[in-house]
Design a protein around this motif. Structure first.
Motif, PDB file in Angstrom:
ATOM      1  N   GLU A   3      15.869  -1.606  11.670  1.00  0.00           N
ATOM      2  CA  GLU A   3      14.661  -1.032  11.063  1.00  0.00           C
ATOM      3  C   GLU A   3      13.783  -2.127  10.486  1.00  0.00           C
ATOM      4  OE1 GLU A   3      15.315   2.041   8.270  1.00  0.00           O
ATOM      5  OE2 GLU A   3      16.499   3.286   9.622  1.00  0.00           O
ATOM      6  N   PHE A   4      14.417  -3.117   9.870  1.00  0.00           N
ATOM      7  CA  PHE A   4      13.655  -4.215   9.280  1.00  0.00           C
ATOM      8  C   PHE A   4      12.902  -4.996  10.354  1.00  0.00           C
ATOM      9  CE2 PHE A   4      13.229  -8.611   7.834  1.00  0.00           C
ATOM     10  CZ  PHE A   4      12.626  -8.434   6.597  1.00  0.00           C
ATOM     11  N   LEU A   5      13.557  -5.244  11.480  1.00  0.00           N
ATOM     12  CA  LEU A   5      12.955  -6.048  12.548  1.00  0.00           C
ATOM     13  C   LEU A   5      11.827  -5.317  13.254  1.00  0.00           C
ATOM     14  CD1 LEU A   5      16.132  -7.679  14.139  1.00  0.00           C
ATOM     15  CD2 LEU A   5      14.445  -8.768  12.648  1.00  0.00           C
ATOM     16  N   GLY A  51       0.797  -1.225   0.000  1.00  0.00           N
ATOM     17  CA  GLY A  51       0.000   0.000   0.000  1.00  0.00           C
ATOM     18  C   GLY A  51       0.825   1.269   0.000  1.00  0.00           C
ATOM     19  N   SER A  52       2.100   1.182   0.388  1.00  0.00           N
ATOM     20  CA  SER A  52       2.959   2.366   0.393  1.00  0.00           C
ATOM     21  C   SER A  52       4.400   1.933   0.186  1.00  0.00           C
ATOM     22  CB  SER A  52       2.821   3.136   1.706  1.00  0.00           C
ATOM     23  OG  SER A  52       3.238   2.340   2.797  1.00  0.00           O
ATOM     24  N   GLY A  53       5.244   2.880  -0.152  1.00  0.00           N
ATOM     25  CA  GLY A  53       6.654   2.597  -0.370  1.00  0.00           C
ATOM     26  C   GLY A  53       7.450   3.869  -0.318  1.00  0.00           C
ATOM     27  N   ARG A  83       6.853  -1.879  10.537  1.00  0.00           N
ATOM     28  CA  ARG A  83       5.642  -2.571  10.120  1.00  0.00           C
ATOM     29  C   ARG A  83       5.923  -3.326   8.818  1.00  0.00           C
ATOM     30  NH1 ARG A  83       1.160   1.954   9.816  1.00  0.00           N
ATOM     31  NH2 ARG A  83       2.816   2.856   8.523  1.00  0.00           N
ATOM     32  N   LEU A  84       4.953  -4.129   8.386  1.00  0.00           N
ATOM     33  CA  LEU A  84       5.143  -4.939   7.192  1.00  0.00           C
ATOM     34  C   LEU A  84       5.508  -4.078   5.986  1.00  0.00           C
ATOM     35  CD1 LEU A  84       5.013  -7.623   5.666  1.00  0.00           C
ATOM     36  CD2 LEU A  84       2.550  -7.229   5.354  1.00  0.00           C
TER      37      LEU A  84
END
Length: 216
Positions: free
Chosen positions: A166-168, A118-120, A171-172
């Protein structure tokens, strides 16, 4: 990277000169407009799946001009200077076509993450530029905070740790964006990274076996 050589021979004329400079100047202009002219312009630029499906296709390009959301000009300028230095170093080493290909791969990754979640954004894309720099010139020394001399490889490890954190804890959508933003790095250096990881694990296993043999 023979396949890149083939692409360059056939499509090299389509490389965009000074691409990173264009992106960074665009970010400065957007930041200036947002701060002093019209704040709502920021809502028209980022990747947003719903907006794309409603025909706002310009977001497929304009999201790369979204700057860091800071009210401190010095913070913004220091960040943009850093990426100007990294981006132009890569351009000089690769040429316009390869840098353009690397950048477009990261853009495509960000767009795919937007369609999925939904976003990037460009956080993974910009970070991948530094990963490429650190991979190519690990022993080069830079002045951290313009004072402390540090090898680039240590900054690369620190950036990798930040990326992992940041990855951990994102949010998805943030995780997918960070992962897909590395598309250029994986495209260019994926095989080398695989062999490096494999050789490192094999070397560590041999060292452990050697130590165990002498302890017996």
């Amino acid at each position: 990277m023979r396949w890149i050589d083939k692409l360059e021979r056939r499509y090299g004329r389509y490389g965009i000169p000074n691409l990173i400079n264009i992106v960074l100047v665009g970010q400065i202009l957007v930041w200036f407009i947002m701060m002093f002219v019209e704040q709502r312009v920021l809502f028209l630029l980022p990747l947003d799946r719903a907006a794309l499906l409603h025909g706002q296709v310009w977001r497929l390009l304009t999201f790369i001009f979204v700057p860091t959301l800071t009210t401190r000009p010095l913070t913004l300028l220091l960040e943009l200077y850093f990426y100007w230095w990294v981006g132009n170093s890569l351009t000089r080493a690769w040429g316009d076509f390869r840098f353009t290909l690397y950048w477009l791969a990261g853009m495509l990754g960000a767009i795919l993450s937007c369609l999925i979640t939904g976003s990037g954004g460009t956080s993974g894309l910009f970070l991948s530029l530094f990963f490429a720099y650190a991979w190519m010139w690990p022993e080069q020394r830079v002045l951290l905070f313009f004072i402390l001399p540090v090898k680039v490889k240590w900054l690369g490890w620190a950036a990798g740790a930040v990326w992992l954190l940041e990855f951990l804890f994102s949010r998805l959508s943030g995780r997918v964006s960070l992962l897909f933003g590395l598309a250029g790095f994986l495209l260019f250096f994926g095989p080398e990274l695989y062999h490096w990881c494999r050789d490192t694990l094999v070397s560590a296993k041999r060292h452990r076996d050697w130590e165990n043999r002498w302890r017996q």
